[in-house]
Design an enzyme around this catalytic site. Structure first.
Site, short mmCIF file in Angstrom:
data_model
loop_
_atom_site.label_atom_id
_atom_site.label_comp_id
_atom_site.label_asym_id
_atom_site.label_seq_id
_atom_site.Cartn_x
_atom_site.Cartn_y
_atom_site.Cartn_z
CE LYS A 242 -6.97 -0.68 8.63
NZ LYS A 242 -6.35 -1.70 7.78
O1 G3P Z 1 -3.54 -2.67 5.85
C1 G3P Z 1 -3.05 -1.44 5.50
C2 G3P Z 1 -1.63 -1.41 4.97
O2 G3P Z 1 -0.79 -2.15 5.81
C3 G3P Z 1 -1.50 -1.72 3.51
O3 G3P Z 1 -0.19 -2.00 3.11
O4 G3P Z 1 1.42 -2.86 1.46
O5 G3P Z 1 -0.91 -2.28 0.72
O6 G3P Z 1 0.73 -0.50 1.30
P1 G3P Z 1 0.28 -1.90 1.58
#
Ligand code: G3P
Length: 223
Positions: A83
């Site tokens: 990533k």
């Molecule tokens: O892994 C990346 C993403 O899915 C993060 O989500 O909930 O931290 O905005 P969030």
């Protein structure tokens, strides 16, 4: 649509994988640091549980260092997808890693132009963060539709990984839009299968069966 878990927690991954419908896992530095474990050990354990792509994020911000980290991560296990963040240095690193046959998930995507550049750099997938856009009164799912249209228009093979999912409706909309992959927290994954009418209906079926002293179908002798 492929279903991934967005977590670094092996207990959650094991439980979701036991249903037989988990296609992969995404992690990020925040999720991994929550687990308090050595990154390499954690990744290897996740790769053992899930037979599918496991995203592991680089933490360098310069292309050369990202490439070095990316190569090391990719070497750990064939399931690893590297990533890289959607910054200019991340695009340079993506281009290099992709040219070496390493799959890259370009993350922290918030605009269609960012996604277009990630695809042109050779990303295996791009991760638009829809929940974080909704949080700031933008339209996360609108971004997904725009990216899918652009990718279709030019036949990019880069997949759209719908990320930052907050609730089951995000999953429904991702599937309706034609997102290739949707990654979600374990709590959302659990909600996908649940419906009170399913539970009420099952309880009633079993009570009726029991009331009429019906035999267990497993005990029915074949003729
Ligand atoms: O892994 C990346 C993403 O899915 C993060 O989500 O909930 O931290 O905005 P969030």
């Amino acid at each position: 649509m492929q279903i991934y878990l967005d977590t670094g927690n092996v207990k959650e991954i094991r439980e979701a994988a036991s249903l037989g419908i988990l296609d992969g896992v995404t992690t990020n530095p925040s999720l991994v640091s929550r687990e308090g474990r050595e990154f390499k050990d954690l990744l290897l354990e996740i790769c053992q549980i899930v037979d599918g792509p496991v995203s592991a994020e680089v933490v360098s911000v310069e292309a050369e260092a990202m490439v070095k980290e990316g190569r090391a991560l990719a070497k750990l296990h064939p399931n690893i997808v590297v990533k890289c963040p959607l910054i200019p240095e991340g695009l340079k690193a993506t281009k290099q890693l992709a040219s070496e046959g390493i799959r890259v998930n370009v993350t922290l995507c918030f605009t269609p132009t960012q996604a277009l550049l990630a695809a042109k750099a050779g990303a295996w997938c791009v991760s638009p963060f829809i929940g974080r856009l909704d949080d700031v009164s933008s339209h996360g799912m609108g971004l997904i539709r725009q990216i899918l249209t652009i990718f279709r228009q030019y036949q990019f093979s880069t997949q759209v990984l719908v990320a930052s999912v907050r609730h089951p409706q995000h999953v429904v909309e991702a599937a309706l839009a034609g997102g290739h992959i949707c990654t979600m927290p374990f709590s959302v994954f659990q909600q996908l299968v649940k419906h009170p009418l399913t539970d009420i209906g099952l309880k009633k079926f079993l009570a009726d069966w029991e009331a009429h002293h019906m035999s267990n179908p497993a005990e029915i002798q074949s003729v």
